[in-house]
Design a protein around this motif. Structure first.
Motif, short mmCIF file in Angstrom:
data_model
loop_
_atom_site.label_atom_id
_atom_site.label_comp_id
_atom_site.label_asym_id
_atom_site.label_seq_id
_atom_site.Cartn_x
_atom_site.Cartn_y
_atom_site.Cartn_z
N UNK A 67 0.85 -1.19 0.00
CA UNK A 67 0.00 0.00 0.00
C UNK A 67 0.89 1.24 0.00
N UNK A 68 0.28 2.36 -0.32
CA UNK A 68 1.02 3.62 -0.34
C UNK A 68 0.45 4.52 -1.41
N UNK A 69 0.89 5.75 -1.39
CA UNK A 69 0.34 6.75 -2.30
C UNK A 69 0.72 6.41 -3.75
N UNK A 70 -0.07 6.96 -4.68
CA UNK A 70 0.25 6.80 -6.11
C UNK A 70 1.71 7.19 -6.33
N UNK A 71 2.42 6.41 -7.12
CA UNK A 71 3.81 6.75 -7.42
C UNK A 71 4.80 6.26 -6.38
N UNK A 72 4.34 5.50 -5.40
CA UNK A 72 5.27 4.99 -4.37
C UNK A 72 6.16 3.88 -4.92
N UNK A 98 2.71 -4.02 3.61
CA UNK A 98 3.92 -3.20 3.52
C UNK A 98 3.53 -1.83 2.98
N UNK A 99 3.80 -0.80 3.78
CA UNK A 99 3.53 0.57 3.32
C UNK A 99 4.80 1.14 2.70
N UNK A 100 4.74 1.42 1.40
CA UNK A 100 5.86 2.10 0.73
C UNK A 100 5.57 3.59 0.84
N UNK A 101 6.36 4.25 1.65
CA UNK A 101 6.09 5.65 1.97
C UNK A 101 6.72 6.59 0.93
N UNK A 150 6.83 -0.43 7.38
CA UNK A 150 6.89 0.79 6.57
C UNK A 150 8.29 0.90 5.97
N UNK A 151 8.34 1.12 4.67
CA UNK A 151 9.64 1.30 4.01
C UNK A 151 9.64 2.68 3.37
N UNK A 152 10.61 3.48 3.75
CA UNK A 152 10.72 4.82 3.18
C UNK A 152 11.39 4.71 1.81
N UNK A 153 10.75 5.27 0.79
CA UNK A 153 11.27 5.08 -0.57
C UNK A 153 12.08 6.28 -1.07
N UNK A 154 12.16 7.34 -0.25
CA UNK A 154 12.81 8.58 -0.72
C UNK A 154 14.24 8.33 -1.18
N UNK A 155 14.52 8.72 -2.40
CA UNK A 155 15.87 8.63 -2.96
C UNK A 155 16.35 7.21 -3.23
N UNK A 176 14.71 -0.95 -2.77
CA UNK A 176 13.47 -1.06 -1.98
C UNK A 176 13.05 -2.54 -1.91
N UNK A 177 13.14 -3.23 -3.06
CA UNK A 177 12.73 -4.64 -3.09
C UNK A 177 13.61 -5.48 -2.16
N UNK A 178 14.91 -5.17 -2.12
CA UNK A 178 15.80 -5.92 -1.21
C UNK A 178 15.40 -5.69 0.24
N UNK A 179 15.06 -4.43 0.55
CA UNK A 179 14.65 -4.09 1.92
C UNK A 179 13.38 -4.86 2.31
#
Ligand code: S3P
Length: 195
Positions: free
Chosen positions: A28-33, A119-122, A165-170, A176-179
């Motif tokens: 889950x997460x906002x569009x474009x996460x 899993x929330x991709x932030x 929650x996984x922060x996707x910034x940068x 991200x997939x490894x995390x």
């Protein structure tokens, strides 16, 4: 739906890794996460199946998301979305990339929490905007101010359902997939057999 044939190895073409999920994993997460790209990447590297909810929904209904919004409005779309979520939650465990608004309905939040690992991709609305090349396919991402407000309203809803929650910034898709993979293995959701 992508099959289990991912994680292809060397010259033999046989999968090097075959994975089992103990429960469905909902992204889950906002569009474009990056939910769809991350789920696909993980499916490939871990030899598990993945499905994108909106793609599944479009095939099932024979219509694009934007057509459903135009014909039946957001509530009409949400009705179909809730139905598709229940359907996917009842299948053999899969990686499921959800539409960003799936958390809006309390009944969907209950399904997510009860049936799966979430899993929330932030991502911030500003970063999401820079990742989305074509906003015409996303009826609810028309301008940045509205997107910022929507992202703010949804924050607590994502928090309510998230097991991780996984922060996707940068970060790129592979990182991200490894995390996510590490989290799923540690939590006993993903079991990998390396050949
Ligand atoms: C929506 C997100 C979209 C799609 C629909 C509504 C939302 O999915 O389900 O346009 O309300 O955030 P993505 O998050 O995959 O873009």
């Amino acid at each position: 739906m992508t099959g289990r044939a991912g994680a292809r190895g060397g010259a033999s073409g046989l999968p090097r890794v075959s994975g089992e999920l103990s429960r469905p994993v909902f992204f889950v997460g906002f569009m474009g996460a990056g939910k769809t790209s991350v789920a696909r990447r993980l499916a490939r590297t871990c030899g598990v199946a993945s499905v994108d909810m909106d793609t599944y929904l479009e095939r099932r209904e024979g219509k694009r998301v934007r057509e459903i919004f135009a014909e039946s409005g957001e509530e009409g779309f949400r009705d179909v979305e809730s139905d598709v979520l229940r359907e996917l939650a009842g299948k053999e465990p899969l990686l499921v990339s959800c539409g960003g608004g799936v958390v809006k309905r309390p009944e969907n939040r209950a399904v997510l929490r009860e049936a799966g690992f979430v899993v929330h991709l932030n991502v911030t609305a500003d970063e999401a905007k820079s990742r989305i090349s074509d906003t015409s396919t996303r009826p609810l991402f028309q301008d940045l101010d509205t997107a910022r407000r929507t992202a703010e309203e949804r924050g607590p809803l994502y928090d309510e359902v998230a097991d991780a929650v996984v922060d996707t910034a940068g970060k790129g898709v592979a990182a991200i997939a490894r995390e996510v993979q590490r989290i799923l293995e540690k939590e006993g959701i993903l079991c990998l057999q390396r050949r």
